[in-house]
Design an enzyme around this catalytic site. Structure first.
Site, PDB file in Angstrom:
ATOM      1  CD  GLU A  29      -4.313   4.190  -3.217  1.00 50.88           C
ATOM      2  OE1 GLU A  29      -3.957   3.292  -2.312  1.00 50.88           O
ATOM      3  OE2 GLU A  29      -3.761   5.311  -3.151  1.00 50.88           O
ATOM      4  CD  GLU A  59      -2.078   6.754  -1.045  1.00 50.22           C
ATOM      5  OE1 GLU A  59      -1.155   7.087  -1.711  1.00 50.22           O
ATOM      6  OE2 GLU A  59      -2.388   5.625  -0.952  1.00 50.22           O
ATOM      7  CG  PHE A  82      -3.750   0.598   5.805  1.00 53.56           C
ATOM      8  CD1 PHE A  82      -3.751   0.025   4.425  1.00 53.56           C
ATOM      9  CD2 PHE A  82      -3.492  -0.389   6.809  1.00 53.56           C
ATOM     10  CE1 PHE A  82      -3.946  -1.252   4.149  1.00 53.56           C
ATOM     11  CE2 PHE A  82      -4.002  -1.839   6.666  1.00 53.56           C
ATOM     12  CZ  PHE A  82      -3.907  -2.007   5.257  1.00 53.56           C
ATOM     13  CG  ASP A  84      -0.858   2.949   9.254  1.00 53.88           C
ATOM     14  OD1 ASP A  84      -0.059   2.797  10.249  1.00 53.88           O
ATOM     15  OD2 ASP A  84      -1.940   2.704   9.079  1.00 53.88           O
ATOM     16  CG  PHE A  85      -1.649   4.465   3.149  1.00 58.86           C
ATOM     17  CD1 PHE A  85      -0.383   3.821   3.937  1.00 58.86           C
ATOM     18  CD2 PHE A  85      -2.106   3.647   2.445  1.00 58.86           C
ATOM     19  CE1 PHE A  85      -0.214   2.569   3.823  1.00 58.86           C
ATOM     20  CE2 PHE A  85      -1.876   2.248   2.497  1.00 58.86           C
ATOM     21  CZ  PHE A  85      -1.035   1.550   3.236  1.00 58.86           C
ATOM     22  CG  HIS A 128       0.317  -1.295   6.392  1.00 55.56           C
ATOM     23  ND1 HIS A 128       1.545  -1.084   6.160  1.00 55.56           N
ATOM     24  CD2 HIS A 128      -0.467  -1.401   5.251  1.00 55.56           C
ATOM     25  CE1 HIS A 128       1.627  -1.009   4.866  1.00 55.56           C
ATOM     26  NE2 HIS A 128       0.523  -1.098   4.242  1.00 55.56           N
TER      27      HIS A 128
HETATM   28  C1  LIG Z   1       1.002   5.140  -0.340  1.00 54.58           C
HETATM   29  C2  LIG Z   1       0.674   4.010  -0.224  1.00 54.58           C
HETATM   30  N1  LIG Z   1      -0.614   3.588  -0.778  1.00 54.58           N
HETATM   31  C3  LIG Z   1      -1.298   2.682  -0.925  1.00 54.58           C
HETATM   32  C4  LIG Z   1      -0.802   1.351  -0.471  1.00 54.58           C
HETATM   33  C5  LIG Z   1      -1.284   0.147  -0.499  1.00 54.58           C
HETATM   34  N2  LIG Z   1      -0.971  -0.824  -1.364  1.00 54.58           N
HETATM   35  C6  LIG Z   1       0.031  -1.629  -0.948  1.00 54.58           C
HETATM   36  S1  LIG Z   1       0.751  -2.576  -2.253  1.00 54.58           S
HETATM   37  C7  LIG Z   1      -0.318  -1.519  -3.324  1.00 54.58           C
HETATM   38  C8  LIG Z   1      -0.172  -1.972  -4.756  1.00 54.58           C
HETATM   39  C9  LIG Z   1       1.252  -1.420  -5.242  1.00 54.58           C
HETATM   40  O1  LIG Z   1       1.085  -1.732  -6.706  1.00 54.58           O
HETATM   41  P1  LIG Z   1       2.633  -1.743  -7.520  1.00 54.58           P
HETATM   42  O2  LIG Z   1       3.299  -0.536  -7.151  1.00 54.58           O
HETATM   43  O3  LIG Z   1       2.584  -2.022  -8.940  1.00 54.58           O
HETATM   44  O4  LIG Z   1       3.564  -2.801  -6.710  1.00 54.58           O
HETATM   45  P2  LIG Z   1       2.975  -4.497  -6.836  1.00 54.58           P
HETATM   46  O5  LIG Z   1       2.233  -4.720  -5.571  1.00 54.58           O
HETATM   47  O6  LIG Z   1       2.469  -4.812  -8.140  1.00 54.58           O
HETATM   48  O7  LIG Z   1       4.341  -5.140  -6.770  1.00 54.58           O
HETATM   49  C10 LIG Z   1      -0.870  -0.617  -2.571  1.00 54.58           C
HETATM   50  C11 LIG Z   1      -2.040  -0.002  -3.460  1.00 54.58           C
HETATM   51  C12 LIG Z   1       0.282   1.439   0.232  1.00 54.58           C
HETATM   52  N3  LIG Z   1       1.056   0.501   0.930  1.00 54.58           N
HETATM   53  N4  LIG Z   1       0.920   2.742   0.404  1.00 54.58           N
END
Ligand SMILES: Cc1ncc(C[n+]2csc(CCOP(=O)(O)OP(=O)(O)O)c2C)c(N)n1
Ligand SMILES: Cc1ncc(C[n+]2csc(CCOP(=O)(O)OP(=O)(O)O)c2C)c(N)n1
Ligand SMILES: [Mg+2]
Ligand SMILES: [Mg+2]
Lengths: 322, 321, 322, 321
Positions: A29, A59, A82, A84-85, A128
């Site tokens: 990602e 993931e 992370f 954590d994921f 995190h």
């Molecule tokens: C399982 C997981 N994968 C990756 C992340 C890292 N991450 C945090 S927010 C985000 C983007 C989320 O996109 P969206 O669902 O469209 O929400 P937005 O941020 O646009 O509100 C990512 C990849 C995470 N927190 N949890």
């Protein structure tokens, strides 16, 4: 030798192997145009067209697809943003990637690097900030790498990519900006070889990742009090360089293990068990573990400071042995 | 599409091989000769056969816990398979894998799998490698109606779609996930309708008609080879046996079971072959006899093979060990 | 007292709590009309209409939904058919269920029982035979329960359901048919209290789940050779009854830990570390661990026998201490 | 549906509160006063506001990493929120959670969540509890376009459908998951099309039109309360800021950004209110001023609040500890 940061050194290790072998690709990602959440992979997408792939938030498919690609001849470096994921893709890691070879009677290999980052100290809170290496070390078939310096970061990344087995390579947030000398050109650090980060004679401190630096700071302070601490960085937890630890115990007869992960069933337990089994007669004092307490990682910097092991806590533990 | 005589006879041979192998496995399990779990493919032979007839040894498949049919259709050797079911050193996995983990990576078989749905992203990865290496090969992912509810399905379909990967998802809808029938585990009739959620074409075919399966798969394989990306094929079929051997499957409706037994894909194909004049009953009986002998030889091979030795437990954990 | 099998006793514990509290429900794959993959929940669907729910193959949603239901007042018993499948729902367990309370500043409770089964000996191979308790014990906020007898199975299930925290309750395939006396009527076994399954004076053997019985068989044989072994069953790994172990060591001065899980970073390491930290002066010999080797679980019964710890291996380890 | 004056003014008040809170958080973050990650909801206020206006304190929501807007719309208190952003002992989570984990279970807020997609099955579980307890309450699950690619989405939608649970899935399609724009992370235009895969109704609305959001949510909430099961509402909107504070978001197209800024949901609502004669500019300015004072008070509260004490790290791990 070239001065670079830990983050740059990781990138350099990836670059070295991507240049060497077209079967190596990087996916995850935001690893491409965004350069990774912490900038570690910045620029690689331009350097290696078609070989650095941004994925959706997926993931399970990141690691699952990396398993498939690795089993048929590629060498993925698959990033989980992370550590954590990894709970999201644990099945792909522990039931698929690492078991394929054995289940298939040795007729497959899965040269996959799961690249990720761990650790606290940035108020990123409970989901995190974790250190989860103990889980990974309890998975036969996997190797677990946790570099503490820029040079190790480069050399271990290259070795992880070149290894024919699944490897989890865990960076630490606190170390990304750490500078140091890194060999230029091809550089590899073998998996399974500990590094004595500071020699000493009175007590053995085993620590890895960020905690190496906390242990070194403690050793510095202890030296002023006349206690000579040897700091051993295993660098890879599996394979573990037991010999290095036992050799040190033969000198010091005292063992303090430091890890940032929570205490119960942390990898410190494994090291303590090895010492109490294979080095029992070398020990002349109780083994000590300096770890985070058995709690989730708190958000508030005040609480997180209380949560994290640091030189003060290490010094105190060491002094209790004298 | 009018299939050639050789094709139809090859289908017949494969389907009978699967059926014979599975019937033998049922018998051996009942006799206490096979350790562990055994999940049989009886009644679903047309799916693996029709799909794999479109593939070469360079193409990849991922299979399931119910994998014997896929392996045989992809060219797996019944003697090495049978020896593995026995846990013998001569088996495909040297006795380390068993029924649920048989693989032949050289034949493109990336393994049966004990984790439902796990093969979906693995197939996507194999397809990615095919595209990355531009080697013209493709991947096929077999999975069940039950597995289509797992998150792996969603993530695999989506990734395959955006990366336009050469992969064909084949859902074997045998109407059950263990004791849970389709109408209880999802609120839609056709699983192929799920493809639209990813911008992927989806189609449903009669999974007990090997020709229909072959043709639908041919279309999906063509798309994949042409670089047009993934597709989803749902094959409606029926699991004749319990979920695993030993399951009396009392949860199944006996009427439904009876109806489906009448749709047995093997006599259906036989009838077609005979009607087309490609072979007579005796010719087909000859094929069946030859298969029987082959399976009997596989059993003899397995039974006469040595067990692994205890020290083998420690090998094959790491490459370059 | 009533004779019943371990499987019946589990069911009895669930039944007891479902009768007592309408907030308790049971869900999972094939737990209803099929009665569970091993028949453990047979009949409950008829006894408790609307409270025993078959789910699709959807481990992530099974545990994720149980978290949501528990957080708003229900008490789910959510089954994951084999512990090997917990990799699929690890995030829901370790980042959601167990962290909610802490992350929310103590303002939530998540009384959820994850019921599952572990262990080998039935040639179920690498993805259906594992013992993964060490992972769970490394998750602060979770309690880990592993009963070895029918009575404990009932009493610990009831206590797990009544606990206001997430609890993982891990059965063992080999024990399902084991018979024994089980108290009738309301019966609870407190979480965190070890049971001395056999008293002894010369060596302490700590074992849990199926391995309790292997340790008891070894103790029986050792007695004939004049070695008196005390067998301690912690019953719950978290909370761990350290006092019981240390009290035993004060008597025997020797420790052998037995677990079916693979060696490296198994829970044996944690127990060894506790002993080497808090009981160092009590020990007069190296600590021994008798465990599975660091490999996936092999299929062939010949190999699986070599893989599993058994009385022979325990006896040998004990004798090496004398 | 013609909404009453009170409704529209309440929407306005909520949206301005969110905007003001978020702008203040941006300022405080830039000034180094807020530790950790901060993800802001600026530009998306109409979604949380329109949806939550259909809920009571007995209903549940699950939120995301970008949760401030949901919390405020569901009745969360800005002083306790702000104190939590500062990590103070007086914050919603006593400083243990921070921005990504703020919750108020008593108000039905089951937490912001640092794991993308994690709220989906949790909302399903809360909805299950509502149905099981027959208490008339429902659950709403907020999640992003990026989160709709996670397996949790698939599993949660399917389970909610077959159990006919009172849950409304609200997808906030702000076109980005961090740096990954929708067209790169999925091959469909409307995420609401994914509902069909589960036999669930799906609809797409203008997420910057609070009235449109309110009406679509009203429909979903009605279905849920009537026992007709789940629904999916996609609200198209735009993330004004970087993914988190500190992200310059150079991956965004400046033209697109400009276009979307012009669709600001707050002036759009203001104009409607004024056109309908429900209030004048001065009235709206008064609301904004009052909100500003409230947020300023929240900051003062947070800044004057004590830090937690180190020993607190050990509490709240187990209930009954
Ligand atoms: C399982 C997981 N994968 C990756 C992340 C890292 N991450 C945090 S927010 C985000 C983007 C989320 O996109 P969206 O669902 O469209 O929400 P937005 O941020 O646009 O509100 C990512 C990849 C995470 N927190 N949890
Ligand atoms: C992740 C996971 N969950 C549950 C199981 C247990 N299990 C094995 S097969 C099966 C049913 C699979 O149903 P389906 O996908 O329709 O395949 P079929 O058995 O009908 O061929 C289940 C639930 C498993 N092996 N893996
Ligand atoms: Mg099925
Ligand atoms: Mg988004």
């Amino acid at each position: 030798m070239k001065k670079m940061t830990y983050a740059e050194a990781i990138r350099d290790g990836i670059r070295q192997e991507m240049k060497r072998d077209s079967a190596v690709y990087l996916c995850g990602e935001d690893v491409g145009k965004f350069g990774g959440c912490f900038g570690v992979t910045a620029g690689l997408v331009d350097e290696f067209p078609g070989r650095v792939l941004d994925t959706p938030i997926t993931e399970t498919a990141i690691i699952g697809s990396a398993v498939g690609a690795a089993a048929v001849g590629l060498r993925p470096v698959a990033e989980i943003m992370f550590v954590d994921f990894t709970g999201v893709c644990m099945d792909e890691l522990f039931n698929q990637a690492v078991k394929m070879r054995y289940m298939f009677g040795g007729k497959a290999k899965v040269p996959l690097v799961l690249k990720t980052i761990c650790g606290g100290g940035v108020a990123a809170a409970a989901q995190h900030s974790q250190c989860m290496e103990a889980w990974f070390t309890h998975i036969p078939g996997l190797k677990t790498v946790m570099p503490a310096t820029p040079a190790d970061a480069k050399g271990l990344m290259a070795a992880a990519i070149r290894d024919d087995n699944p490897v989890i390579y865990i960076e630490h947030k606190q170390l990304l900006g750490l500078g140091g000398d890194v060999p230029e050109g091809e550089y590899l650090v073998p998996l399974g070889k500990a590094d004595i980060k500071r020699p000493g004679t009175d007590v053995t401190i085993v620590a890895w990742s960020w905690m190496v630096h906390r242990a070194l700071a403690a050793a510095e302070a202890l030296a002023k009090d006349g206690i000579s601490a040897e700091v051993i960085d295993p660098r890879t937890l599996v394979p573990l360089d037991k010999d290095a630890i036992l050799a040190s115990l033969a000198k010091t007869h005292k063992l303090v293990i430091v890890h940032e992960a929570v205490r119960t069933s942390g990898f410190g337990g494994e090291i303590a068990a090895v010492a109490a089994e294979e080095g029992f007669d070398l020990l002349d004092a109780p083994i000590k573990r300096v770890t985070a307490p058995d709690t989730p990682v708190p958000f508030s910097p005040v609480l997180e400071k209380a949560f994290l092991p640091d030189e003060g806590k290490i010094i105190q533990a060491v002094k209790e042995l004298f | 599409m009018q299939l050639a005589k050789e094709n139809l006879l090859a289908f017949y041979q494969t389907m009978v091989t699967i059926r014979t192998f599975e019937n033998k496995a049922a018998e051996l399990f009942a006799a206490g000769k096979l350790p562990g779990f055994v999940h049989l493919y009886i009644g679903e032979e047309a799916v693996a056969t029709g799909v794999c007839a479109n593939l070469t040894a360079k193409d990849y498949i991922t299979s399931t816990h119910r994998g014997h049919g896929h392996l045989i259709a992809k060219g797996g050797k019944v003697d090495l398979m049978m020896a593995e079911l026995y846990g013998k050193a001569t088996g495909y996995c040297k006795g380390k894998g068993g029924s649920m983990h048989i693989a032949d990576v050289d034949l493109g078989i990336l393994g049966a799998n004990g984790i439902v749905g796990a093969g979906q992203p693995i197939a996507v990865g194999a397809a990615f490698a095919c595209k990355y290496q531009q080697n013209g090969a493709i991947a096929v992912c077999f999975f069940g109606d039950g597995a289509s509810n797992r998150g792996t399905f969603h993530e695999a379909m989506n990734l395959a779609s955006i990366w336009k990967l050469p992969v064909v998802f084949v859902c074997e809808n045998n109407m059950y996930g263990i004791s849970n029938c389709q109408r209880d585990h999802m609120n839609i009739c056709d699983i192929s309708d799920r493809a639209a959620a990813y911008g992927v074409p989806g189609v449903t075919v009669d999974g007990n008609d090997v020709v229909a399966v072959f043709e639908a798969a041919a279309e999906g394989v063509k798309r994949a080879r042409q670089g047009d990306g993934p597709s989803l094929i749902e094959c409606k079929t029926w699991r004749w046996r319990g979920h695993f051997e030993g399951d009396p499957a009392t949860y199944k409706n006996p009427e439904e079971q009876k109806t489906w037994l009448q749709k047995d894909p093997i006599p259906r194909l036989a009838q077609k072959i005979i009607e087309l004049g490609h072979a007579g009953e005796a010719d087909l009986a000859n094929i069946a006899d030859a298969v029987k002998a082959q399976v009997a030889a596989a059993v003899a091979f397995a039974e006469s093979s040595p067990d692994p030795v205890p020290a083998d437990v420690l090998t094959d954990v790491y490459a370059g060990q």
